[in-house]
Design a protein around this motif. Structure first.
Motif, short mmCIF file in Angstrom:
data_model
loop_
_atom_site.label_atom_id
_atom_site.label_comp_id
_atom_site.label_asym_id
_atom_site.label_seq_id
_atom_site.Cartn_x
_atom_site.Cartn_y
_atom_site.Cartn_z
N LEU A 1 0.08 -8.84 9.24
CA LEU A 1 1.17 -8.03 9.80
C LEU A 1 1.40 -6.85 8.87
O LEU A 1 1.46 -7.02 7.65
N ARG A 2 1.56 -5.66 9.46
CA ARG A 2 1.83 -4.49 8.64
C ARG A 2 3.25 -4.03 8.92
O ARG A 2 3.68 -4.02 10.07
N GLY B 1 14.32 2.81 3.77
CA GLY B 1 12.89 2.71 3.45
C GLY B 1 12.01 2.75 4.68
O GLY B 1 10.88 3.26 4.65
N ALA B 2 12.54 2.20 5.79
CA ALA B 2 11.75 2.19 7.02
C ALA B 2 11.63 3.61 7.58
O ALA B 2 10.61 3.96 8.18
N VAL B 3 12.67 4.42 7.38
CA VAL B 3 12.62 5.81 7.87
C VAL B 3 11.68 6.61 6.98
O VAL B 3 10.77 7.30 7.45
N HIS C 1 0.85 -1.18 0.00
CA HIS C 1 0.00 0.00 0.00
C HIS C 1 0.89 1.24 0.00
O HIS C 1 2.12 1.14 0.12
N GLU C 2 0.25 2.38 -0.07
CA GLU C 2 0.99 3.64 -0.06
C GLU C 2 1.87 3.77 1.21
O GLU C 2 3.05 4.09 1.12
N ASP C 3 1.28 3.45 2.37
CA ASP C 3 1.98 3.73 3.63
C ASP C 3 2.55 2.49 4.32
O ASP C 3 3.20 2.59 5.36
N CYS C 4 2.30 1.29 3.78
CA CYS C 4 2.83 0.08 4.42
C CYS C 4 2.72 -1.10 3.46
O CYS C 4 2.09 -1.01 2.41
#
Ligand SMILES: Cc1cc2nc3c(=O)[nH]c(=O)nc-3n(C[C@H](O)[C@H](O)[C@H](O)COP(=O)(O)OP(=O)(O)OC[C@H]3O[C@@H](n4cnc5c(N)ncnc54)[C@H](O)[C@@H]3O)c2cc1C
Length: 337
Positions: A105-106, A267-269, A88-91
């Motif tokens: 799990l997200r 990417g996580a940041v 998705h866009e955010d996860c």
């Protein structure tokens, strides 16, 4: 399933990651013996990068890696199956099933490492491209009396229907791993029979192959055109694999894991879609060196006559043979970002 032979390069990646202790108890690779028909070559393994190759059961290696990850704060979910990945866009979202229970799990970034048979990202990235009429992998860990192979020796027997490798594990058991033409398996009437026919042509003694529960893989030579999507990276065999002949698969999988880590951190940041393109490019950089030697060896050995000639030549020139094996000890290019 695996041949359990870690190349010197794979051992070096583990050392560089501070995971050298994982190799405690591994058997050092001392000699390689090659057979094709009546041609045999035996030569010593040159100690190079990573102190040379080792032999270690996957049971012990995989558990040691799980323990190391857990010590660093990872949560290991045993007996858990990932069912699908959506981005998705955010996860990114992974649905997992554990003991009959399904949950979602997200995560900000997902790394998919589901191996050669993995199909988790087929929906996102399309299906793997497989070599037509490619070999399949077959193997098992067998009792100590299966072969007389000495500890520290890696033995490879090549025939018309494929090849198999033997190594004595640190437990005393014998690991047998093979790449076989499925047509040869069908023609011989089963895996044990197919291996037996290669062994007898090469004069390699194998006992008790009748009632083995073999494990298998789909076509070995296969790859994905795309190895990343928004918030999803694919690594190891899940991205690309060729054949086990040069024993570099684990090293490549480890190197690709180390290389992707920096992108995961970034990417996580803050995710940017250009990160997917970066991994696609980095992956292209790591793969050719690994595929070079492995591709040439598997192509050369596809014809039994050529394999016999090559092995006879190597039998007369153990120095050349040792340098070729030494090539698998060349450093994997862990790409820094
Ligand atoms: C016959 C044979 C011999 C080989 N010999 C050698 C050798 O001697 N030396 C060497 O370096 N390499 C060897 N290889 C290659 C080596 O085994 C692989 O390259 C290496 O294991 C790749 O690591 P990976 O983590 O990418 O995949 P894997 O080690 O295959 O790990 C993938 C994991 O994902 C799990 N998984 C898959 N789908 C799901 C899901 N949906 N949910 C949860 N988990 C899932 C699997 O159960 C597995 O544990 C050999 C391969 C074959 C076929």
């Amino acid at each position: 399933m695996c041949g359990c032979c870690l190349s010197g390069a794979a051992c070096a990646v583990l050392e560089e990651m501070g995971l050298g202790a994982v190799l405690d108890g591994a058997v050092a690779q001392e000699r390689v013996v090659l057979h094709a028909g009546n041609a045999t070559a035996e030569f010593p393994v040159v100690r190079g990068l990573g102190g040379g190759g080792r032999i270690l059961s996957r049971r012990v290696l995989d558990q040691a890696l799980i323990d190391a990850a857990t010590r660093e704060g990872a949560e290991f979910c045993d007996e858990t199956r990932a069912l699908g990945v959506e981005n998705h866009e955010d996860c990114a979202e992974v649905s997992v099933q554990s003991r009959g229970e399904t949950r979602s799990l997200r995560a900000r970034v997902v790394v998919v490492a589901d191996g050669l048979a993995g199909r988790l990202v087929d929906g996102l990235l399309g299906r793997r491209i497989e070599r037509r009429r490619g070999a399949i992998g077959v193997g098992a860990v067998l009792g100590p009396g299966t072969s007389e192979i000495r500890a520290g020796v890696v033995e490879l027997a090549l025939g018309a229907g494929g090849y198999f490798g033997l190594a004595r594990l640190e437990t005393g058991e014998v690991d047998l791993a093979a790449a076989l033409d499925p047509r040869h398996v069908r023609m011989q009437g089963g895996v044990g029979e197919a291996l037996g026919s290669i062994a007898s042509r090469c004069d390699v003694k194998l006992n008790g192959l009748e009632d083995v529960a073999w494990k298998g893989t789909p076509t070995l030579a296969s790859r994905r055109r795309a190895v990343a999507a928004r918030r999803v990276f694919v690594v190891g065999d899940a991205a690309s694999y060729l054949e086990p002949i040069t024993g570099e698969g684990m090293g490549w999988a480890l190197a690709s894991g180390v290389s992707v880590a920096r992108l995961v951190e970034r990417g996580a940041v803050s995710w940017r879609d250009s990160l997917a393109g970066e991994w696609q490019g980095m992956h292209k950089e790591i793969v050719p060196r690994w595929r070079g030697l492995c591709g040439s060896a598997s192509l050369l050995l596809r014809s039994p006559a050529v394999a016999r000639l090559a092995i006879r030549t190597l039998g007369c020139r153990p120095d050349v043979a040792s340098s070729l094996v030494g090539m698998t000890s060349r450093r994997f290019d862990v790409v820094q970002t």
